[in-house]
Structures are given as structure tokens and as C-alpha cells.
Write a protein that holds these residues in place. Structure first.
Motif, PDB file in Angstrom:
ATOM      1  N   UNK A  30      67.549   5.690  57.066  1.00  0.00           N
ATOM      2  CA  UNK A  30      67.880   5.643  56.598  1.00  0.00           C
ATOM      3  C   UNK A  30      69.207   5.561  56.843  1.00  0.00           C
ATOM      4  N   UNK A  31      70.540   4.956  55.782  1.00  0.00           N
ATOM      5  CA  UNK A  31      71.691   4.972  56.263  1.00  0.00           C
ATOM      6  C   UNK A  31      72.903   4.356  55.332  1.00  0.00           C
ATOM      7  N   UNK A  32      73.459   4.759  55.008  1.00  0.00           N
ATOM      8  CA  UNK A  32      74.851   4.813  54.242  1.00  0.00           C
ATOM      9  C   UNK A  32      75.726   3.400  55.356  1.00  0.00           C
ATOM     10  N   UNK A  33      76.718   3.047  53.904  1.00  0.00           N
ATOM     11  CA  UNK A  33      77.792   2.317  54.013  1.00  0.00           C
ATOM     12  C   UNK A  33      78.806   2.157  52.951  1.00  0.00           C
ATOM     13  N   UNK A  88      70.810   4.465  51.326  1.00  0.00           N
ATOM     14  CA  UNK A  88      69.850   4.018  50.680  1.00  0.00           C
ATOM     15  C   UNK A  88      68.836   4.887  52.022  1.00  0.00           C
ATOM     16  N   UNK A  89      67.383   5.494  51.594  1.00  0.00           N
ATOM     17  CA  UNK A  89      66.738   6.612  52.649  1.00  0.00           C
ATOM     18  C   UNK A  89      64.979   5.471  52.558  1.00  0.00           C
ATOM     19  N   UNK A 131      61.057   3.641  48.705  1.00  0.00           N
ATOM     20  CA  UNK A 131      62.303   3.722  49.300  1.00  0.00           C
ATOM     21  C   UNK A 131      63.406   3.966  48.097  1.00  0.00           C
ATOM     22  N   UNK A 132      64.752   5.207  48.285  1.00  0.00           N
ATOM     23  CA  UNK A 132      65.665   4.613  46.928  1.00  0.00           C
ATOM     24  C   UNK A 132      67.043   5.259  47.319  1.00  0.00           C
ATOM     25  N   UNK A 133      67.768   4.703  46.534  1.00  0.00           N
ATOM     26  CA  UNK A 133      69.486   5.004  47.224  1.00  0.00           C
ATOM     27  C   UNK A 133      69.885   5.408  46.080  1.00  0.00           C
ATOM     28  N   UNK A 134      71.440   5.420  46.817  1.00  0.00           N
ATOM     29  CA  UNK A 134      72.215   5.707  45.472  1.00  0.00           C
ATOM     30  C   UNK A 134      73.639   5.296  46.070  1.00  0.00           C
TER      31      UNK A 134
END
Length: 688
Positions: A267-270, A294-295, A632-635
Motif C-alpha cells: 500500500x502507499x499514498x501520494x 492504493x492497496x 487491489x483497489x484504491x481511492x
């Protein structure tokens, strides 16, 4: 793991996902039917089952390789990751190397069922392993992380098979492919532990931002792009060819999916700059900022009969209704996003938000509020009055696949009182898309008979007399107001006619000082959007009459609707897409992604009908999915919109240092501007 730590968001992005997707096991139990793969029975006569990606719920992991310690010995565990290699001891015993983002662990398979299943799975496939963790014999322990532990495998679930032939083995550090190949398949190269550690260390040093490229290739994802010419096409042997262009990212959708699909990070964010060549509005800019999450290992919904599902339904983990309302996957993403929002509001506004935000399906939002981002700070809900109509009129509507809706402002209803003056003004307007009527008598239904919305369906005065009692059904009384609208039974688009009237009534009531909006924030998740649409004017420039993706083309269908998609009932397919709405403003959205290459290719080819050139622009993504990409999925938060709300201003231009105007121009730097012909010629561009 979380690999960047800004002050405000770092603490909420560290916890592990709490729920993981479930799906059918590929488990061998004898000569009878032994399991299913996406609904296809497997038998012992079929020693090489068709390996396909999972498209349904599956058990969530309980541990990672890093969290397995001697204290967990003899406990049941569930791990999600990649099956790496097999060391065959004999017909009835093999050791398998298993890795996840955090490290590696040894699997031991000695039972015939588990062993057979594991041997069928290609290396680099993503799997879910269930078994018992134990300490390795003293003489077999190794002085490396996880070197003293192993898992006795009870069963294995194949989540996404890797192709049998990959461009190179990403885990073979001694026989690396050449740099050109490794760059071409970067999502595979990132699976190397040494490279993954480099990326993590870079992020820790950078501390606040993820390095995602801004210059990418133009792809038909749904929004107009800004193109950036390059001189590469005007040099040497390329001089005679058409000029080449980069595209500024609409959003870093593909890079973030590929990073998580690579296995380098879970997972990470930006904080990401995004660019879209769209018409300007008070909440839209040609360039804007997103907070992207995103994870890996996100769910596809709750598995029927699961322990987690039973807990949720009993109310042990969450408020009643939580498990049944959130019927899509991505619950782990929801949990993280809500934690972020709660921390932001507590820190910036001093407001403690509820533990869980309300959830509403797209169909319910459109039916009750006429909007896919409803403002819940005030009432006034639309009603489907079709059941109250006489049979001939109901039949005429049914034949057209339509319903008749009403929006009522009742004089006798206390909560309607703030809207009466606004309704009087609006009903007298001449520029309305939907005509409003004042009820002059408590039993008079001339407002229905005279309405142009239904007049073409009426077959005479005999029908009109059948309306007796309709006012009572609606609670209408003398001095009230009503608006009528016909629409398709299956809602589409972002708003309805009555939804727009509802917002106009609230706006006028506020300006008349009759309505004061509550100060507390009203958060809402909207879910189960149509996966495909023909009702989005903003996407028609690319679709040209074809189906478009309501969200983006990488969004997964709800697992319950997968079969509908494959039989061609595209209109009925719901997506695993979720929007977060605050006081009638969408502040972010995301989805569970398609991790199955075959499904993604079907969407591109059979539904969106991409031509060969359009589809070719996604070939790298399709190949990455074939390499064993995890679910996977994200926001993504619209950071500018979020800040506008926190700063209590209607325009995002008030929270951007150097904003563009509504037409997309920069009055300070005088851009966009013409370019000299000589400069254009360098890029092989000829002015008209």
C-alpha cells in the motif's frame, strides 16, 4: 506497508487492512468434484485445471511473513502473497518458497490435496495459503528473517495465476535480464527485493511525496488530456514520421496500479498533480491535486457465512446495517479513508466524527434525492408516484420503461416550512425545465392532469377522475406545491430533473433566510454505481456512441454481476466503485480494480469496443495483470475541493496559490499562449 509519513496522514495509513477478499478454494479432496475455479467444477480427471483469476470473495489474511514469530507457533494462519518455487522431496512432500511484500517464508505440503493444488499453480502466481505455523527443526533454521519458521499448508486458494512464461524471473538476482527488458517490464522488476527496498528507502527520505511520472502515454481513460510534444520524432531516422507526444496524467491511475501489482509495496499514498483539458468550473481546474491511496489484497465483498460477516451482521464490529449496506469490496479502503477524514476533522475543525459514515446505493440516492452526490443537510425527497396512478397511465409508463416522480412541498409539514416561499418563487418562474404547480384544493388533482409531463399519456377525462385520493397518498394539502418528472425506471447520469429542482429550492430558501444549513458535516458513501454508461456527456467525445466506463475502465464489477457482464447485460452490471460525498460535494472516489487480465481484456474489447490502437495503449497493464497481480483497489481525494470545504469557500481557486480562471487561463503568467513557428517546427508541428 506504509512507506511515507507526512505529519497529518502518516499514522492512519500504517494499520494493516482489516478485511480481505474471499473466493473459491482450489482444493483437491479426492475423486469426486474437488472445488471450483470461478464456478467451473474441477475433478481429479482434470489434472491441469484452467487457472483463472478469482472474481468473488475469499478469506482475509491473518498475518504477513513479518508478523509470523515464534509466539505464533502452532496457530492457524492465512497468508496472501506469491508462490515462488518448489523444492521437491518426493511424491508426497515438497517445500515451497512463499513471499509477500514483507519477506519470505517456507511452506511445507505433505498432504496429497494441498500438495497437488500447489504443484498445479505456476510460479509468481498470487495465492492465499491456509495452514499451521510451526518452528522449523533446529538443524534447519537459518539466520534470516523467517528462517526459523514454516507453515504446514492445509489448503491454497489461487487468486491470480501468472503466465507460465514471463519475460524474466524477477526473483533470480543472479541472472538478471538486461536493463532494457527490465525497464520494459518494470512492474516485474519491482518485485526484486533489492529494488523494492530502494523504492521504500527513497520514499522514506523524500518523506512526503511519492515519485510517480507526470509524462505518460495518451490512453482513452475518459477525460481529455493535455499533450506534450517531444523533439524525439524530429531527429535522425524519425524525422519523416509523425510527431510524438507525451500526455500529462489525468490521474496516476496506471502507475499506482502497476506499483501495487508489482508486489514492491502492499500500500502507499501520494500527493499527485493531475491534468485534464476540461471546461473550467468553480470546483474544477485544468491542473489539480489528488491524495492517492492504493492497496493490495482488497476484498471483493464479504464471504457468505464467514466469521467476519457474522460479526458484522450481529453488530459486534460496526453499527447495524453496515455489513448489508456496503455490499461491494474495498472495505479496507473505506476503513483507511474514514480514519484519514476523522483525523483531519479532529485536528483542523475540532470535530469528532462518527465511527462509520453512512452508506447509500446509487439507485437509492438517485430515487430519493435525484443526485449521485446528495446533500443530506435538508429533506425534500422525491417520490415514485407510479403505483398510485390509474392502470392505463401505469401501463403507458411501463411500456416506455419509465416512472413518474413527484417532489412535494407540503404546507402542513413542519420540516417543509422553510421551502414554501422558495417554492412560490420557483413555481412562477418561466425558465424551469420542470414546471411546478400550486395545489389550490386539498382534493384537486388538476396539477397532474394539466402537467405536460403526463398530458401526452392521458386518454381522456375518465382517467382524470381516477386520481381521487392521490393527494392523500402524497400528503399534499391546499397551498402546497408539486413538481413532476418522468424518467427511465433505471436511473442514469449524475442527477435528475427533480434533483436539480430540490437544490434550487434549498438555494433560494437560504437566500431568503428561511433555511439555515446545519454546521455539522454530513458524510456519505455512495456505492453500486452502474459500471457502464451512455449518459455521460463529458465522455462522449471518446465513446462516439459506445459504452463508457462510469468510473474508469479498470473498475471491477460486483462479483454478483459478473455473469450478467459476460452474457451482454451491460446496463445491469454494478461496479465496485465508491464515492465519498460531503454536504452534496464529491470529495473523493475510488474502486476495486480488475486484477484478472482476461476480464480486463473483455471490458476493453467487447464492451468499450476499443479499436486496435486504443487497446494497444493498455498492453503493458494487461501483461502486468498476467504476471500474478494481487487483487487491489484504491481511492483519491480531491485535495483542492477538500481544502475549499475546510476553508469554507465555494471556489477551489481560493485555496490554490496560482489558479486558472473558469476558462482555464492564467492571467498572471498569460498562459496558454501562442508559440513561435520556429519552436513548433522543432517538434514537427505545422501551424494551420
Amino acid at each position: 506497508m506504509n512507506i511515507t509519513k507526512p505529519n497529518l496522514l502518516r499514522q492512519v495509513l500504517q494499520p494493516a487492512c482489516s478485511r480481505i477478499l474471499r473466493c473459491h478454494h482450489v482444493v483437491y479432496t479426492g475423486s469426486r468434484t474437488i472445488g471450483t475455479t470461478s464456478g467451473i467444477p474441477l475433478t481429479e480427471k482434470s489434472h491441469t485445471p484452467t487457472l483463472t483469476a478469482r472474481r468473488s470473495p475469499y478469506p482475509r489474511p491473518t498475518h504477513t511473513s513479518l508478523s509470523l514469530t515464534p509466539e505464533v507457533a502452532d496457530q492457524k494462519v492465512i497468508l496472501a502473497g506469491w508462490l515462488v518455487s518448489e523444492s521437491k522431496v518426493g511424491k508426497t512432500l515438497s517445500f515451497f518458497k512463499f513471499r509477500d511484500t514483507h519477506g519470505t517464508i517456507q511452506l511445507v505440503a505433505s498432504q496429497n490435496e494441498a500438495l497437488k493444488a500447489l504443484r498445479e499453480i505456476t510460479p509468481n502466481s498470487t495465492v492465499l495459503v491456509q495452514g499451521t505455523m510451526r518452528l522449523r527443526p533446529e538443524h534447519q533454521r537459518r539466520p534470516v528473517p523467517g528462517g526459523s519458521l514454516e507453515v504446514m499448508v492445509d489448503s491454497v486458494t489461487l487468486l491470480n495465476p501468472a503466465d507460465r512464461t514471463l519475460p524474466f524471473d524477477p526473483l533470480d538476482e543472479h541472472n538478471l535480464a538486461n536493463e532494457h527488458t527490465r525497464l520494459q517490464y518494470r512492474y516485474l522488476d519491482l518485485r526484486r527485493s533489492s529494488l523494492a527496498q530502494n523504492i521504500k528507502k527513497r520514499s522514506e527520505v523524500a518523506h512526503t511525496i511519492r515519485s510517480t511520472p507526470i509524462l505518460l502515454r495518451s490512453t482513452p481513460e475518459g477525460a481529455r488530456e493535455f499533450l506534450v510534444p517531444t523533439r524525439l520524432s524530429a531527429n535522425g531516422a524519425e524525422a519523416s514520421k509523425q510527431p510524438l507526444f507525451y500526455a500529462l496524467t489525468q490521474s496516476p491511475q496506471q502507475p499506482k496500479q502497476l506499483l501495487v501489482a508489482s508486489g514492491a509495496v502492499d500500500r502507499y499514498y501520494q500527493l499527485a498533480k493531475c491534468f485534464r483539458d476540461e471546461d473550467g468550473r468553480k470546483d474544477r481546474q485544468p491542473e489539480f491535486t489528488q491524495v492517492d491511496l492504493e492497496m493490495a489484497w482488497v476484498s471483493w465483498g464479504e464471504e457468505t457465512g464467514s466469521v467476519e460477516g457474522a460479526r458484522a451482521e450481529s453488530g459486534e464490529r460496526s453499527p447495524p446495517g453496515y455489513a448489508t449496506e456496503w455490499r461491494i469490496g474495498g472495505a479496507e479502503v473505506r476503513d483507511i479513508v474514514e480514519q484519514v477524514v476523522r483525523r483531519v476533522w479532529a485536528k483542523v475543525e475540532g470535530i469528532e466524527l462518527p465511527g462509520y459514515f453512512r452508506v447509500m446505493t446509487y439507485n437509492e440516492a438517485m430515487a430519493r434525492y435525484g443526485s449521485d452526490k446528495p446533500d443530506l443537510r435538508f429533506g425534500l425527497e422525491a417520490q415514485d408516484i407510479t403505483p398510485y396512478l390509474p392502470t392505463p397511465l401505469r401501463g403507458a409508463l411501463e411500456q416506455r420503461g419509465e416512472i413518474l416522480e413527484a417532489l412535494c412541498v407540503r404546507r402542513s409539514a413542519a420540516d417543509n416550512a422553510p421551502f414554501l416561499n422558495a417554492a412560490a418563487q420557483l413555481s412562477e418562474g418561466e425558465q424551469q425545465a420542470v414546471r411546478g404547480f400550486k395545489v389550490t384544493d386539498g382534493t384537486d388533482t388538476l396539477w397532474l392532469v394539466q402537467s405536460p409531463v403526463v398530458s401526452d399519456l392521458l386518454s381522456g377525462t375518465a382517467v382524470a377522475r381516477d386520481f381521487a385520493g392521490l393527494n392523500a397518498h402524497l400528503g399534499l394539502d391546499q397551498g402546497g406545491y408539486v413538481w413532476l418528472s418522468r424518467r427511465r425506471r433505471k436511473p442514469e447520469g449524475g442527477s435528475t430533473s427533480l434533483g436539480r429542482v430540490r437544490l434550487e429550492l434549498a438555494s433560494r430558501a437560504e437566500s431568503l433566510k428561511d433555511l439555515t444549513m446545519p454546521t455539522e458535516p454530513h458524510f456519505l458513501w455512495v456505492t453500486e454505481f452502474p459500471l457502464f454508461t451512455r449518459a455521460d456527456a463529458d465522455k462522449e467525445f471518446l465513446a462516439h456512441g459506445r459504452w463508457s466506463s462510469s468510473h474508469h475502465p479498470f473498475t471491477a464489477p460486483m462479483w454478483q454481476d459478473v455473469e450478467k457482464m459476460y452474457v451482454g447485460d451491460f446496463e445491469s452490471v454494478r461496479g465496485q466503485h465508491y464515492d465519498l460525498v460531503l454536504n452534496g460535494v464529491e470529495i473523493g472516489g475510488g474502486s476495486v480494480r480488475i486484477h484478472d487480465a482476461a476480464m480486463q481484456e473483455y471490458v476493453f474489447k467487447e464492451i468499450l469496443e476499443l479499436d486496435r490502437q486504443e487497446k494497444a495503449s493498455f498492453n503493458h497493464l494487461l501483461h502486468a495483470l498476467r504476471c500474478g497481480a494481487p487483487p487491489h483497489g484504491g481511492f483519491a481525494f480531491g485535495f483542492d475541493r477538500l481544502m475549499a470545504i475546510l476553508c469554507k469557500t465555494e471556489s477551489i481557486r481560493d485555496v490554490i496559490a496560482f489558479p486558472k480562471t473558469g476558462t482555464g487561463t492564467d492571467l498572471l503568467f498569460k498562459s496558454p499562449a501562442k508559440v513561435r513557428k520556429a519552436a513548433m517546427a522543432e517538434y514537427g508541428i505545422q501551424p494551420l
